[in-house]
Each structure stands twice: as C-alpha cells, then as structure tokens.
Design an enzyme around this catalytic site. Structure first.
Site, PDB file in Angstrom:
ATOM      1  N   HIS A  71       0.837  -1.204   0.000  1.00 17.15           N
ATOM      2  CA  HIS A  71       0.000   0.000   0.000  1.00 17.15           C
ATOM      3  C   HIS A  71       0.869   1.250   0.000  1.00 17.15           C
ATOM      4  O   HIS A  71       2.048   1.224   0.351  1.00 17.15           O
ATOM      5  CB  HIS A  71      -0.928   0.012   1.222  1.00 17.15           C
ATOM      6  CG  HIS A  71      -0.198  -0.030   2.521  1.00 17.15           C
ATOM      7  ND1 HIS A  71       0.419   1.072   3.060  1.00 17.15           N
ATOM      8  CD2 HIS A  71       0.026  -1.045   3.377  1.00 17.15           C
ATOM      9  CE1 HIS A  71       0.999   0.741   4.201  1.00 17.15           C
ATOM     10  NE2 HIS A  71       0.770  -0.543   4.414  1.00 17.15           N
ATOM     11  N   GLY A  72       0.252   2.364  -0.351  1.00 16.66           N
ATOM     12  CA  GLY A  72       0.948   3.642  -0.352  1.00 16.66           C
ATOM     13  C   GLY A  72       1.227   4.156   1.057  1.00 16.66           C
ATOM     14  O   GLY A  72       0.833   3.551   2.061  1.00 16.66           O
ATOM     15  N   GLY A  93       0.999  -2.279  12.043  1.00 17.39           N
ATOM     16  CA  GLY A  93       0.317  -3.569  12.064  1.00 17.39           C
ATOM     17  C   GLY A  93      -1.098  -3.498  11.541  1.00 17.39           C
ATOM     18  O   GLY A  93      -1.352  -3.048  10.433  1.00 17.39           O
ATOM     19  N   ARG A  97      -6.059   1.104   4.056  1.00 16.80           N
ATOM     20  CA  ARG A  97      -4.939   1.586   3.233  1.00 16.80           C
ATOM     21  C   ARG A  97      -4.694   0.684   2.028  1.00 16.80           C
ATOM     22  O   ARG A  97      -4.391   1.156   0.938  1.00 16.80           O
ATOM     23  CB  ARG A  97      -3.685   1.743   4.084  1.00 16.80           C
ATOM     24  CG  ARG A  97      -3.228   0.468   4.793  1.00 16.80           C
ATOM     25  CD  ARG A  97      -2.146   0.795   5.821  1.00 16.80           C
ATOM     26  NE  ARG A  97      -1.662  -0.344   6.547  1.00 16.80           N
ATOM     27  CZ  ARG A  97      -2.055  -0.703   7.760  1.00 16.80           C
ATOM     28  NH1 ARG A  97      -2.995   0.001   8.381  1.00 16.80           N
ATOM     29  NH2 ARG A  97      -1.531  -1.743   8.358  1.00 16.80           N
ATOM     30  N   GLU A 134      -1.880  -7.166   7.394  1.00 21.15           N
ATOM     31  CA  GLU A 134      -0.633  -7.058   8.149  1.00 21.15           C
ATOM     32  C   GLU A 134      -0.786  -7.808   9.461  1.00 21.15           C
ATOM     33  O   GLU A 134      -1.885  -7.918  10.005  1.00 21.15           O
ATOM     34  CB  GLU A 134      -0.320  -5.584   8.412  1.00 21.15           C
ATOM     35  CG  GLU A 134       0.918  -5.321   9.228  1.00 21.15           C
ATOM     36  CD  GLU A 134       2.195  -5.790   8.555  1.00 21.15           C
ATOM     37  OE1 GLU A 134       2.720  -6.843   8.966  1.00 21.15           O
ATOM     38  OE2 GLU A 134       2.667  -5.114   7.640  1.00 21.15           O
ATOM     39  N   ASN A 150      -0.740  -8.683  13.390  1.00 21.09           N
ATOM     40  CA  ASN A 150      -1.065  -7.954  14.606  1.00 21.09           C
ATOM     41  C   ASN A 150       0.211  -7.815  15.429  1.00 21.09           C
ATOM     42  O   ASN A 150       0.881  -8.808  15.704  1.00 21.09           O
ATOM     43  CB  ASN A 150      -2.135  -8.710  15.391  1.00 21.09           C
ATOM     44  CG  ASN A 150      -2.602  -7.948  16.600  1.00 21.09           C
ATOM     45  OD1 ASN A 150      -1.819  -7.353  17.330  1.00 21.09           O
ATOM     46  ND2 ASN A 150      -3.891  -7.977  16.829  1.00 21.09           N
ATOM     47  N   MET A 151       0.529  -6.623  15.826  1.00 21.36           N
ATOM     48  CA  MET A 151       1.769  -6.369  16.562  1.00 21.36           C
ATOM     49  C   MET A 151       1.601  -6.492  18.071  1.00 21.36           C
ATOM     50  O   MET A 151       2.555  -6.269  18.816  1.00 21.36           O
ATOM     51  CB  MET A 151       2.301  -4.974  16.222  1.00 21.36           C
ATOM     52  CG  MET A 151       2.643  -4.806  14.779  1.00 21.36           C
ATOM     53  SD  MET A 151       3.946  -5.947  14.317  1.00 21.36           S
ATOM     54  CE  MET A 151       4.382  -5.343  12.740  1.00 21.36           C
TER      55      MET A 151
END
Length: 136
Positions: free
Chosen positions: A6-7, A19, A55, A79, A81-82
């Site tokens: 993504h940008g 994340g 995003r 993404e 999960n952090m």
C-alpha cells in the site's frame, strides 16, 4: 503476479509499528497509488486482491479503476497484529523489549511476508479448485 505494498500512511514514516491499525492513505500515499495506476494502466489485469485494511483497499481501488475491476479484499493479506507493540515507536520497542526486538529484526522477512503470501496463495488455490469443479 505482482505484489504491491500500500501507499504511504503518514504516521508510519516515524518508524512506528502500525500492524493492523486500520488507517487510511496519506495524501502522499494517494499520489503513489495514482502513479501505480498509471504504471499498470496498459497492463492486462484480471484480478486485484488486497487486505481488508483501508490503506490496502484504497491502493487497490485506485489501481483497479484503470481496469474496470473491483478489488477483492482477503483477510489473509492483512498485516500481522503487533500485539503490545502496535502503535509504538521502534525506539520504544527497542528500549522496552531489547531481546525480542533483536530477534524479530533477524528474521523479519520470514515472519511477515512469507506467512501472509502463503496464506493468500492457499486461499486463491482453494477458490480456483472450487470454481474449476463447478465448471465441469
């Protein structure tokens, strides 16, 4: 197959773990997606898949607009999960979790990209097999 990130999202530029925090593209990110739209404009694209995060969907939708196709959001492309690291600066994580930060940095490619790509490709193969059976 093309894999595109993504940008720009703005806050990520200050080295923060974003994340699964669902934030939109920044103005720069929209401009980047528009450039990708132009670069992919003359290519033949049958499908565009993206994560379900805003995003990624924004980026995919901008690119897809040149092809009259609708992107398919797939959660497996999301993404990772952090956890406790979500939203924190790299410098904070390095100070609070020095060993974990070092370990993650040594194995980053295998932790993030390969797991998501494998999950995504598994979903695509399963869908293809399903539709192939229906067409017989």
């Amino acid at each position: 197959m093309y894999l595109i990130k993504h940008g720009d999202i703005g806050p990520g530029r200050d080295k923060r773990y974003i994340g699964q925090t669902d934030i939109p593209l920044s103005d720069l990110g929209i401009k980047q997606a528009e450039l990708l739209k132009r670069n992919f404009g003359n290519m033949s694209l049958d499908n565009i898949y993206c994560s379900d995060l805003e995003r990624a969907q924004q980026t995919a939708t901008i690119i897809a607009s040149a092809h009259q196709i609708v992107p398919t959001a797939i959660v497996e492309l999301r993404e990772m999960n952090m956890g406790a690291w979500e939203g924190k600066l790299f410098s904070e994580i390095r100070a609070q979790y020095p060993q974990e930060f070092k370990k993650r940095g040594e194995n980053i490619a295998h932790i993030t990209v390969l797991q998501r790509e494998k999950a995504f490709l598994t979903v695509i193969i399963e869908r293809f097999q399903y539709f192939a059976k229906d067409s017989k």
